[in-house]
Design a protein around this motif. Structure first.
Motif, short mmCIF file in Angstrom:
data_model
loop_
_atom_site.label_atom_id
_atom_site.label_comp_id
_atom_site.label_asym_id
_atom_site.label_seq_id
_atom_site.Cartn_x
_atom_site.Cartn_y
_atom_site.Cartn_z
N ASN A 187 0.56 3.92 -5.55
CA ASN A 187 -0.58 4.83 -5.65
C ASN A 187 -1.61 4.44 -4.60
O ASN A 187 -2.12 3.31 -4.61
N THR A 188 -1.93 5.35 -3.69
CA THR A 188 -2.88 5.08 -2.63
C THR A 188 -4.08 6.02 -2.75
O THR A 188 -3.98 7.10 -3.33
N PRO A 189 -5.22 5.63 -2.21
CA PRO A 189 -6.40 6.49 -2.29
C PRO A 189 -6.18 7.87 -1.67
O PRO A 189 -6.70 8.87 -2.16
N SER A 190 -5.41 7.93 -0.61
CA SER A 190 -5.21 9.21 0.08
C SER A 190 -4.29 10.16 -0.67
O SER A 190 -4.37 11.37 -0.49
N PHE A 192 -3.61 9.89 -4.29
CA PHE A 192 -3.75 9.37 -5.64
C PHE A 192 -3.11 10.29 -6.68
O PHE A 192 -3.24 11.51 -6.61
N ASP A 220 -1.19 -0.09 -7.29
CA ASP A 220 -2.26 0.45 -6.45
C ASP A 220 -2.32 -0.33 -5.15
O ASP A 220 -2.21 -1.56 -5.15
N SER A 221 -2.48 0.40 -4.06
CA SER A 221 -2.56 -0.28 -2.76
C SER A 221 -3.38 0.59 -1.80
O SER A 221 -3.41 1.81 -1.93
N HIS A 222 -4.00 -0.08 -0.85
CA HIS A 222 -4.80 0.65 0.14
C HIS A 222 -3.91 1.57 0.97
O HIS A 222 -4.29 2.69 1.28
N THR A 223 -2.73 1.07 1.35
CA THR A 223 -1.77 1.89 2.10
C THR A 223 -0.39 1.79 1.46
O THR A 223 -0.09 0.82 0.75
N GLU A 226 1.67 -1.25 2.89
CA GLU A 226 1.19 -2.53 2.37
C GLU A 226 1.69 -2.76 0.95
O GLU A 226 2.11 -3.87 0.59
N GLY A 227 1.67 -1.71 0.13
CA GLY A 227 2.11 -1.83 -1.26
C GLY A 227 3.58 -2.19 -1.38
O GLY A 227 3.96 -3.06 -2.17
N LYS A 230 4.24 -5.86 0.04
CA LYS A 230 3.77 -6.90 -0.88
C LYS A 230 4.67 -6.99 -2.11
O LYS A 230 4.98 -8.09 -2.59
#
Length: 277
Positions: A187-190, A192, A220-223, A226-227, A230
């Motif tokens: 789930n990313t902010p862009s 969501f 949840d991850s910024h990109t 990245e998610g 990680k």
């Protein structure tokens, strides 16, 4: 997986892919096709022997590659695997996928030198191009294969209904390798999504995975990249599985991001299963 294509430049990276391709071929009782592209300045295929002598450097390179392909075939046959070698002089970007189509290839297993991502490599194209356009699963390998590499297969997706068909192949692959499956939504902010919406989408995938399913997570991850990267590090993922949407020769934004970003950075092998429309 009756026929497995292994593009090779005979490097250590290609040997890593070959080792994994052999393991899959053993389990599927499959046939290996070793493929190498040779760049030549003339239409080599249609030249006769006398004309070949005009190009001694090309003749030397062709003979070198032939010996290496023969050695790869003999090595695979010594392991009890049926195998053939093919030298191609076609430098078009879809040469690999064209060979796969014309020879009923079931899977492509290829190495990536990927220190900074999957770059231009030995066939004059790149892994992204093959992943995007191949009509069969493509497995990209960066590091040396170990037989215990597959404790888990991570399937990362948006879990839309169209992803169910390629996920069936992921489940079959996991059963063959004796691996457990993890399902992941990033789930990313862009982009969501509410968690209960994702959980509803996941229900059919959970049911299909059945006894092979080990874990289901929404992180949840910024990109997106990245998610996934990680998650692979924390959970010691053995293999990352994705579905690549082919529509007019291109991948959708979500899957294109996965191909171009995640494949470039994760250390684990990545296998893409195509959705053909």
């Amino acid at each position: 997986m009756k026929k497995i294509l292994v593009p090779t430049d005979f490097s250590e990276c290609a040997k890593n892919a070959t080792a994994l391709a052999k393991e899959i071929a053993r389990r599927y009782h499959g046939e290996l096709h070793f493929y190498h592209f040779v760049s030549v300045p003339v239409d080599w295929v249609h030249l006769d022997f006398a004309q070949h002598t005009i190009y001694p450097d090309v003749t030397q390179e062709v003979n070198r590659v032939k010996k290496l392909l023969d050695a790869a075939v003999k090595d695979a046959e010594a392991d009890g695997l049926k195998s053939i070698g093919y030298m191609d002089f076609d430098n078009s970007t879809d040469a690999v996928t064209r060979y796969a189509r014309s020879n009923d290839i079931s899977m492509i297993v290829m190495g990536s030198h990927g220190a900074r991502g999957v770059k231009e490599f030995f066939i004059g194209s790149n892994a992204q191009t093959v992943v995007r356009h191949a009509e069969v699963p493509v497995l990209v390998v960066k590091h040396k294969f170990k037989r215990a590499t597959f404790p888990t297969i991570l399937f990362v997706s948006d879990f839309e209904a169209e992803m169910m068909r390629p996920f069936e192949d992921v489940v079959d692959f996991a059963e063959l390798l004796g691996a457990k499956i993890h399902l992941l939504f990033v789930n990313t902010p862009s982009e969501f999504q509410r968690s209960w919406v994702i959980k509803e989408r996941m229900e059919g995938f959970i049911a299909l995975a059945s006894d092979n399913l080990e874990k289901v997570e929404i992180v949840d991850s910024h990109t997106f990249g990245e998610g996934v990267e990680k998650y692979c590090e924390i959970n010691q993922t053995g293999l990352l599985a994705i579905a690549t949407h082919h529509r007019k020769g291109l991948s959708r934004a979500f899957l294109g991001s996965l191909t171009e970003t995640v494949v470039n950075h994760v250390k684990v092998p990545v296998v893409s299963f195509p959705i053909l429309t």
